[in-house]
Design an enzyme around this catalytic site. Structure first.
Site, PDB file in Angstrom:
ATOM      1  N   THR A   1      49.801  95.192  50.697  1.00 50.23           N
ATOM      2  CA  THR A   1      50.695  94.601  51.689  1.00 50.23           C
ATOM      3  C   THR A   1      51.448  95.681  52.460  1.00 50.23           C
ATOM      4  OG1 THR A   1      52.386  92.897  51.999  1.00 50.23           O
ATOM      5  CG2 THR A   1      52.681  94.384  50.137  1.00 50.23           C
TER       6      THR A   1
ATOM      7  N   HIS B   1      56.112  94.813  45.907  1.00 47.02           N
ATOM      8  CA  HIS B   1      54.848  94.159  45.577  1.00 47.02           C
ATOM      9  C   HIS B   1      53.956  95.031  44.703  1.00 47.02           C
ATOM     10  CE1 HIS B   1      54.623  90.340  47.738  1.00 47.02           C
ATOM     11  NE2 HIS B   1      55.278  90.902  48.741  1.00 47.02           N
TER      12      HIS B   1
ATOM     13  N   GLU C   1      50.454  94.215  59.038  1.00 48.10           N
ATOM     14  CA  GLU C   1      50.375  92.864  58.488  1.00 48.10           C
ATOM     15  C   GLU C   1      51.633  92.084  58.870  1.00 48.10           C
ATOM     16  OE1 GLU C   1      49.989  90.750  54.070  1.00 48.10           O
ATOM     17  OE2 GLU C   1      50.690  92.819  54.248  1.00 48.10           O
ATOM     18  N   HIS C   2      52.803  92.663  58.589  1.00 49.91           N
ATOM     19  CA  HIS C   2      54.089  92.075  58.972  1.00 49.91           C
ATOM     20  C   HIS C   2      54.807  93.064  59.883  1.00 49.91           C
ATOM     21  CE1 HIS C   2      53.285  90.866  54.701  1.00 49.91           C
ATOM     22  NE2 HIS C   2      53.507  89.663  55.186  1.00 49.91           N
TER      23      HIS C   2
ATOM     24  N   GLU D   1      13.106  87.465  80.803  1.00 52.59           N
ATOM     25  CA  GLU D   1      13.237  87.983  79.428  1.00 52.59           C
ATOM     26  C   GLU D   1      11.889  88.023  78.706  1.00 52.59           C
ATOM     27  OE1 GLU D   1      16.294  85.818  77.333  1.00 52.59           O
ATOM     28  OE2 GLU D   1      17.891  86.781  78.496  1.00 52.59           O
TER      29      GLU D   1
ATOM     30  N   HIS E   1       9.710  79.632  76.534  1.00 54.24           N
ATOM     31  CA  HIS E   1      11.002  78.990  76.816  1.00 54.24           C
ATOM     32  C   HIS E   1      10.906  78.192  78.125  1.00 54.24           C
ATOM     33  CE1 HIS E   1      12.571  81.532  73.687  1.00 54.24           C
ATOM     34  NE2 HIS E   1      13.832  81.133  73.890  1.00 54.24           N
TER      35      HIS E   1
END
Length: 443
Positions: free
Chosen positions: A243, A268, A335-336, A423, A428
């Site tokens: 964290t 943490h 993250e924060h 292509e 197709h």
């Protein structure tokens, strides 16, 4: 206790060169991958027997069964401290308000007359959610995983959390109580890479766990490595690392608040990152001075907070201006990210890279961890530069439904044939020619 990085006096480099100057924890998922590979394959081949063996090896618990009995969930809720229950219920209520508003709705776009594309949002069928154990207990992570999955409409939700020796091999009772509050009754006493493998491959037998389409939730490096190992077989949220908090502050910030917020993340894990970015030398000195008495007055000092603050991942970063500070925090991609500056809302609005942004002195990261209504499962390690936190969208898949009439197809058929031939994919084009007697209209 915390180092200083002085970026003043020079033009800041761009991109990766700036990121390389900033503090970051070492988190080598690739090295861990080789260690989790045999564990994951063992679970594949031996299922529940392997899970029981790893619980004894890694968690010091001899399990008789991996799935948590329904009675244990009910008992955990019945015995939960009433104040903790009230707090969990309020956290759930606020998370539901925010996540319910995220739910996307089916939308049809009329491209031309007779031709439409509808985008339908469908939840994944089954998810496996992970709530970490180890140094702390995280019922809040149960909420942050379960609520968006439920609001997305996921029909089958299972949760795994490591077995605890002090609770007779069950996950922590507060984890179980949170599951009961949320109506999640499929819970497994399994941790680490082996829990991810259980969800990815599934297990059989009376306690068997059906395979999941997706696995989310924070965990240690072994959980992150297992998610990488199974990417492609299952969907994942992110490879969560340690964290981290970054605080962008000027001389209007209160050093007591800033120091407290840095410490709140440092507690943490010894690899947790705490970074202050400021153009105020006076604030930097005041925060550094304030850290000592606040650290001394708290818990988890020697095993988590001091090594986290003193580690290479934490620092006070000095810049010449708030403008440079914004460049630094965008390069860091925290993250924060807290913005504690004058006119914090305007500064926050300019941030491009962060998992979550906390505006001003009255929105600390701790609020987001529990009761803001936002989600705290967020990208780490700079991944906020390209990834988002967990949300209802994480559990939804957008499916396009294409509906064209004959006339609408005829109008554009010659363009389709032209592009197919450009292509070198003539079949197709032939798929359209076959519908019009091999002569495409408007060709």
């Amino acid at each position: 206790m915390i180092s200083r990085i002085d970026l003043r006096g020079n033009t800041l480099p761009e991109g990766g060169a700036l990121r390389d100057l900033l503090p970051r924890a070492e988190f080598d998922v690739e090295a861990a991958l080789e260690k989790v590979r045999p564990i994951c394959e063992d679970v594949h081949h031996r299922g529940t027997a392997a899970l029981i063996e790893y619980a004894e090896k890694f968690d010091g618990v001899k399990l008789e069964r991996v799935r948590v009995p329904a009675k244990a969930l009910r008992d955990a809720l019945d015995q939960l401290d009433p104040q903790v229950r009230d707090a969990l219920e309020e956290s759930i209520r606020r998370a539901r308000i925010v996540h319910r508003a995220q739910r996307r709705t089916t939308r049809t776009t009329q491209v031309v007359r007779g031709g439409s594309v509808t985008e339908k949002w469908v939840p994944v069928e089954r998810v496996g959610l992970y709530a970490p154990g180890g140094r702390s207990v995280y019922p809040s992570s149960v909420i942050m995983n379960v609520v968006p999955a439920q609001e997305a409409g996921v029909g089958s939700i299972a949760l795994a959390s490591p077995p605890q020796a002090e609770f007779d091999g069950l996950p922590h009772p507060t984890i179980l109580a949170a599951c009961a509050l949320l109506g999640v009754d499929e819970v497994y006493a399994a941790g680490g890479a082996q829990a991810v493998a259980m969800f990815a491959y599934g297990t059989t037998g009376p306690d068997g766990c059906p395979p999941a389409n997706m696995v989310t939730g924070p965990g240690n490096i072994w959980v992150a490595a297992a998610k990488r190992y199974f990417t492609g077989r299952i969907g994942i949220d992110t490879e969560a690392g340690p964290t981290e908090i970054a605080v962008l502050a000027d001389d209007t910030a209160d050093p007591v608040h800033v120091a407290a917020d840095l410490i709140s993340q440092a507690e943490h894990d010894p690899l947790a990152a705490a970074v202050l970015v400021t153009d105020s030398l006076a604030l930097a000195e005041a925060v550094k001075k304030e850290l000592e008495p606040q650290v001394a007055a708290t818990k988890h000092i020697e095993d988590r907070i001091k090594p986290a603050l003193a580690g290479r991942q934490s620092a006070i970063v000095l810049v010449d201006s708030l403008e440079d500070g914004l460049k630094v925090v965008d390069a860091y991609g925290a993250e924060h990210l807290e913005i504690q500056t004058e006119d914090a809302a305007a500064v926050a609005d300019r941030v491009r890279n962060a998992g979550a942004v906390f505006v001003g002195p009255w929105a600390p990261v701790s609020l987001g961890d529990y009761c803001a209504g936002s989600n705290h499962v967020l990208p780490t390690g700079g991944c906020a530069c390209h990834s988002s936190g967990l949300s209802v969208q994480s559990f939804l898949r957008g499916i396009h439904i294409v509906d064209y009439t004959r006339d609408a197809l005829a109008e554009v058929a010659h363009h389709v044939v032209t592009l197919a031939e450009a292509e070198d994919l003539p079949a197709h084009g032939a798929a359209l020619k076959a519908r019009f007697g091999w002569k495409v209209p408007n060709a």
